[in-house]
Motif scaffolding. Structure first.
Motif, PDB file in Angstrom:
ATOM      1  N   VAL A  14       0.935  -1.147   0.057  1.00 40.10           N
ATOM      2  CA  VAL A  14      -0.032   0.193   0.016  1.00 40.10           C
ATOM      3  C   VAL A  14       0.846   1.157   0.041  1.00 40.10           C
ATOM      4  O   VAL A  14       1.696   1.437   0.834  1.00 40.10           O
ATOM      5  CB  VAL A  14      -1.008   0.105   1.231  1.00 40.10           C
ATOM      6  N   PHE A  15       0.623   2.143  -1.119  1.00 38.48           N
ATOM      7  CA  PHE A  15       1.576   2.905  -1.431  1.00 38.48           C
ATOM      8  C   PHE A  15       1.218   4.265  -0.130  1.00 38.48           C
ATOM      9  O   PHE A  15       0.127   4.379   0.323  1.00 38.48           O
ATOM     10  CB  PHE A  15       1.327   3.832  -2.693  1.00 38.48           C
ATOM     11  N   TYR A  19       2.123  10.428  -1.380  1.00 44.65           N
ATOM     12  CA  TYR A  19       2.950  10.350  -2.482  1.00 44.65           C
ATOM     13  C   TYR A  19       2.104  10.492  -3.649  1.00 44.65           C
ATOM     14  O   TYR A  19       2.598  10.683  -5.031  1.00 44.65           O
ATOM     15  CB  TYR A  19       3.385   8.605  -2.649  1.00 44.65           C
ATOM     16  N   TYR A  20       0.758  10.914  -3.547  1.00 47.30           N
ATOM     17  CA  TYR A  20      -0.267  11.095  -4.436  1.00 47.30           C
ATOM     18  C   TYR A  20      -0.820  12.190  -4.149  1.00 47.30           C
ATOM     19  O   TYR A  20      -1.315  12.562  -3.058  1.00 47.30           O
ATOM     20  CB  TYR A  20      -1.214   9.846  -4.368  1.00 47.30           C
ATOM     21  N   GLU A  26      -6.464   5.868  -2.181  1.00 44.89           N
ATOM     22  CA  GLU A  26      -5.492   4.865  -1.856  1.00 44.89           C
ATOM     23  C   GLU A  26      -4.808   4.202  -3.173  1.00 44.89           C
ATOM     24  O   GLU A  26      -5.737   4.055  -4.063  1.00 44.89           O
ATOM     25  CB  GLU A  26      -6.302   3.544  -1.199  1.00 44.89           C
ATOM     26  N   ALA A  27      -3.624   3.788  -3.018  1.00 44.35           N
ATOM     27  CA  ALA A  27      -3.127   3.190  -4.196  1.00 44.35           C
ATOM     28  C   ALA A  27      -2.341   1.805  -3.639  1.00 44.35           C
ATOM     29  O   ALA A  27      -1.765   1.984  -2.509  1.00 44.35           O
ATOM     30  CB  ALA A  27      -1.915   3.939  -4.963  1.00 44.35           C
ATOM     31  N   GLN A  28      -2.269   0.742  -4.443  1.00 42.52           N
ATOM     32  CA  GLN A  28      -1.513  -0.251  -3.995  1.00 42.52           C
ATOM     33  C   GLN A  28      -1.096  -1.172  -5.264  1.00 42.52           C
ATOM     34  O   GLN A  28      -1.676  -1.037  -6.368  1.00 42.52           O
ATOM     35  CB  GLN A  28      -2.567  -1.371  -3.135  1.00 42.52           C
ATOM     36  N   ALA A 105       1.878  11.790 -13.848  1.00 45.08           N
ATOM     37  CA  ALA A 105       1.109  12.562 -14.611  1.00 45.08           C
ATOM     38  C   ALA A 105      -0.200  13.027 -13.751  1.00 45.08           C
ATOM     39  O   ALA A 105      -0.713  13.732 -14.132  1.00 45.08           O
ATOM     40  CB  ALA A 105       0.510  11.266 -15.582  1.00 45.08           C
ATOM     41  N   LEU A 106      -0.214  11.993 -12.615  1.00 46.79           N
ATOM     42  CA  LEU A 106      -1.426  12.447 -11.602  1.00 46.79           C
ATOM     43  C   LEU A 106      -0.995  14.061 -11.317  1.00 46.79           C
ATOM     44  O   LEU A 106      -2.187  14.679 -10.810  1.00 46.79           O
ATOM     45  CB  LEU A 106      -1.654  11.493 -10.649  1.00 46.79           C
TER      46      LEU A 106
END
Length: 109
Positions: A14-15, A19-20, A26-28, A105-106
């Motif tokens: 799980v990042f 970072y986002y 959530e990012a994983q 890009a995000l």
């Protein structure tokens, strides 16, 4: 995490949210590697109104060549035929580079 709820051996990362940008809840990344060098690397971002995901695979199947990619944002099947490096470290490096491009890009949106 090294195993999933079903007991499958996999690495689940799980990042860190920092970072986002705030639009990503959530990012994983889930990594499964098999003794015969087949694999599945599945990346998923959860946004408030949708999920964005993609998957890099190496395994025999009826819908694609052994190496294939299920593209973003919805990982459709069949995917796109592809060719991945033989060494697992090179595959992971390729995926991490792709994810770094996605995160960049995000932040540019």
């Amino acid at each position: 995490t090294v195993t999933d709820a079903s007991g499958h051996l996999e690495l689940h990362v799980v990042f860190a949210p920092s970072y986002y940008p705030a639009a990503v809840d959530e990012a994983q990344l889930t990594v499964r590697w098999y003794m015969n060098d087949d694999f599945k690397l599945h990346y998923r971002e959860q946004h408030s109104d949708h999920a964005w995901e993609c998957r890099w695979d190496r395994h025999p199947n009826p819908h694609n060549t052994r190496d294939h990619f299920h593209p973003q944002p919805t990982v459709p099947t069949p995917g796109e035929d592809a060719s991945w490096p033989d060494d697992h470290r090179d595959v992971v490096a390729l995926v991490l580079d792709e994810l770094e491009n996605r995160i960049t890009a995000l932040w540019s949106e």
